[in-house]
Design a protein around this motif. Structure first.
Motif, PDB file in Angstrom:
ATOM      1  N   UNK A   1       0.665  -1.419  -0.012  1.00 27.11           N
ATOM      2  CA  UNK A   1      -0.002   0.033  -0.071  1.00 27.11           C
ATOM      3  C   UNK A   1       0.971   1.154   0.042  1.00 27.11           C
ATOM      4  N   UNK A   2       0.376   2.425  -0.615  1.00 30.96           N
ATOM      5  CA  UNK A   2       0.823   3.681  -0.453  1.00 30.96           C
ATOM      6  C   UNK A   2       0.959   4.179   0.916  1.00 30.96           C
ATOM      7  N   UNK A   3       0.434   3.537   1.971  1.00 29.71           N
ATOM      8  CA  UNK A   3       0.507   4.069   3.434  1.00 29.71           C
ATOM      9  C   UNK A   3       1.502   3.181   4.218  1.00 29.71           C
ATOM     10  N   UNK A   4       2.254   2.241   3.380  1.00 29.77           N
ATOM     11  CA  UNK A   4       3.388   1.404   3.923  1.00 29.77           C
ATOM     12  C   UNK A   4       4.333   2.230   4.894  1.00 29.77           C
ATOM     13  N   UNK A   5       5.363   1.375   5.360  1.00 30.67           N
ATOM     14  CA  UNK A   5       6.227   2.263   6.525  1.00 30.67           C
ATOM     15  C   UNK A   5       7.093   3.295   5.680  1.00 30.67           C
ATOM     16  N   UNK A   6       7.664   3.124   4.471  1.00 32.65           N
ATOM     17  CA  UNK A   6       8.427   3.980   3.928  1.00 32.65           C
ATOM     18  C   UNK A   6       7.812   4.912   3.197  1.00 32.65           C
ATOM     19  N   UNK A   7       6.838   4.660   2.177  1.00 32.67           N
ATOM     20  CA  UNK A   7       6.115   5.366   1.243  1.00 32.67           C
ATOM     21  C   UNK A   7       5.071   6.187   2.270  1.00 32.67           C
ATOM     22  N   UNK A   8       4.577   5.660   3.144  1.00 38.17           N
ATOM     23  CA  UNK A   8       3.785   6.339   3.776  1.00 38.17           C
ATOM     24  C   UNK A   8       4.324   7.551   4.697  1.00 38.17           C
ATOM     25  N   UNK A   9       5.514   7.260   5.435  1.00 41.28           N
ATOM     26  CA  UNK A   9       5.972   7.963   6.197  1.00 41.28           C
ATOM     27  C   UNK A   9       6.630   9.216   5.340  1.00 41.28           C
ATOM     28  N   UNK A  10       7.224   8.948   4.183  1.00 40.57           N
ATOM     29  CA  UNK A  10       7.480  10.027   3.517  1.00 40.57           C
ATOM     30  C   UNK A  10       6.449  10.983   2.706  1.00 40.57           C
ATOM     31  N   UNK A  11       5.117  10.386   2.928  1.00 44.25           N
ATOM     32  CA  UNK A  11       4.115  11.163   2.215  1.00 44.25           C
ATOM     33  C   UNK A  11       3.455  12.011   3.229  1.00 44.25           C
TER      34      UNK A  11
END
Length: 375
Positions: free
Chosen positions: A318-328
């Motif tokens: 998901x886009x809310x995952x640990x790396x991608x979501x944190x950056x977003x």
């Protein structure tokens, strides 16, 4: 006696199969494999309001009454013609088409005592977008008949197809279809109101290589929910992790005051909902997993991968995952990691999420869904 359409039963092969309680969000509708879809629609309250009832992504039902105003020669309203309908739509996993069946339940008039109802003409067709004219692409046939004719043969069916293209790559075509009713009073001194919209569908035709079948069609207004069950041994640790992330996020790692985790389905749709978003990008999916693995190692040290895995929520896909979501989220770590049973972790992530949820429901990159924990 009027000639009616045959009783509509959803083709058995299109309905989800029960794989065990809690296997995915699809199982709650498995009972419809044996039940008559029309009967279920008539008994379901949500079918009476827009946009209707969606037992899954491949079926829609809307029932209601289209009301046409009738005016005299001086443009003064003198009555109404009411058309009671049930509209059923069937999208297809495996083809870019939607089948619609409309059944007229009854036609009545209110006031206008001199209006001869039997000779009133009623037209039906499907329109695209905001226009009330018949769709040109895909082409939409129409049926126009007198009230007497509709009561004698009380159904209208059509198939709306998305044109195929030569490009074999991923494709998405979104359409808004609306059933339109039109009234005419030939030979009578009355004027009908304008055409009216009886129901609508938001449909997506797509071609995608990473879901179960290359081509397909879905109804976009169905609320996608992925279900995990804390009562089942093969998924209880994943379910417990997700429930704690939703209900007690400050007790999960990484921990910080005011932490919240997106994705929860509370059964009450609202503007404050925060769904998860599928991310089909292998490189970014792996980046989420690598970030979660590193945090697990920092917190828990080394572990035996045959016994336990680093579980992450929201999922790496998901886009809310640990790396991608944190950056977003400008550095806010709105996720949770912990070590859980390896078999549990892999069953939920691979079998339930990928095989039984993403693929058969044609959940593409960017599609939104929620997660519900049963306990």
């Amino acid at each position: 006696m009027p000639r009616s359409a045959p009783r509509l039963r959803r083709p058995r092969w299109t309905w989800p199969r029960r794989r065990g309680a809690g296997s995915s969000g699809r199982i709650q509708f498995s009972r419809l494999e044996e039940d008559d879809f029309e009967t279920q629609c008539l008994a379901t309250p949500s079918a009476a309001v827009d946009p209707g009832w969606f037992p899954d992504r491949f079926a829609q039902c809307r029932r209601g009454t289209g009301i046409h105003d009738v005016f005299d020669a001086d443009n003064v309203k003198v009555g109404e013609v009411r058309v009671s309908l049930i509209i059923m739509g069937f999208a297809v996993d495996g083809d870019r088409k939607v089948d619609y069946s409309v059944r007229v339940l009854g036609i009545t008039k209110v006031n206008a005592p001199d209006l001869v109802l039997g000779t009133v003409s009623i037209g039906m067709w499907f329109a695209c977008g905001v226009s009330l004219t018949p769709c040109a692409e895909p082409a939409a046939p129409s049926r126009v008949d007198t009230v007497s004719g509709w009561l004698a043969v009380n159904y209208f069916t059509t198939i709306l197809r998305s044109p195929e293209t030569a490009d074999p790559g991923d494709q998405r075509v979104q359409r808004r279809f609306a059933l339109v009713l039109d009234l005419a009073t030939p030979g009578q001194p009355f004027l009908p109101g304008p055409p009216i919209e009886a129901m609508y569908s938001n449909v997506r035709y797509d071609s995608a290589k990473y879901v179960g079948k290359l081509r397909g069609t879905v109804f976009l207004d169905h609320r996608l929910v992925f279900v995990v069950d804390e009562r089942l041994e093969n998924q209880d640790e994943s379910a417990q992790h997700i429930r704690q992330a939703f209900d007690h996020p400050v007790l999960t790692f990484p921990s910080w005051a005011g932490k919240s985790v997106p994705g929860k389905d509370d059964g009450i749709p609202s503007a404050d909902d925060e769904p998860l978003t599928r991310m089909y990008n292998p490189a970014l999916n792996d980046a989420n997993r690598a970030r979660s693995q590193q945090i697990c190692k920092n917190l828990f040290g080394e572990w035996d991968g045959d016994l336990v895995n680093c579980d992450e929520f929201p999922f790496a896909s998901t886009y809310e995952g640990s790396k991608n979501g944190t950056e977003a989220n400008n550095g806010l770590q709105r996720f949770s990691v912990r070590l859980i049973d390896a078999a549990d972790n892999q069953y939920v992530g691979r079998q339930m999420l990928e095989v039984e949820f993403y693929r058969p429901l044609r959940i593409l990159d960017g599609d939104k869904y929620f997660v519900r924990v049963v306990f």
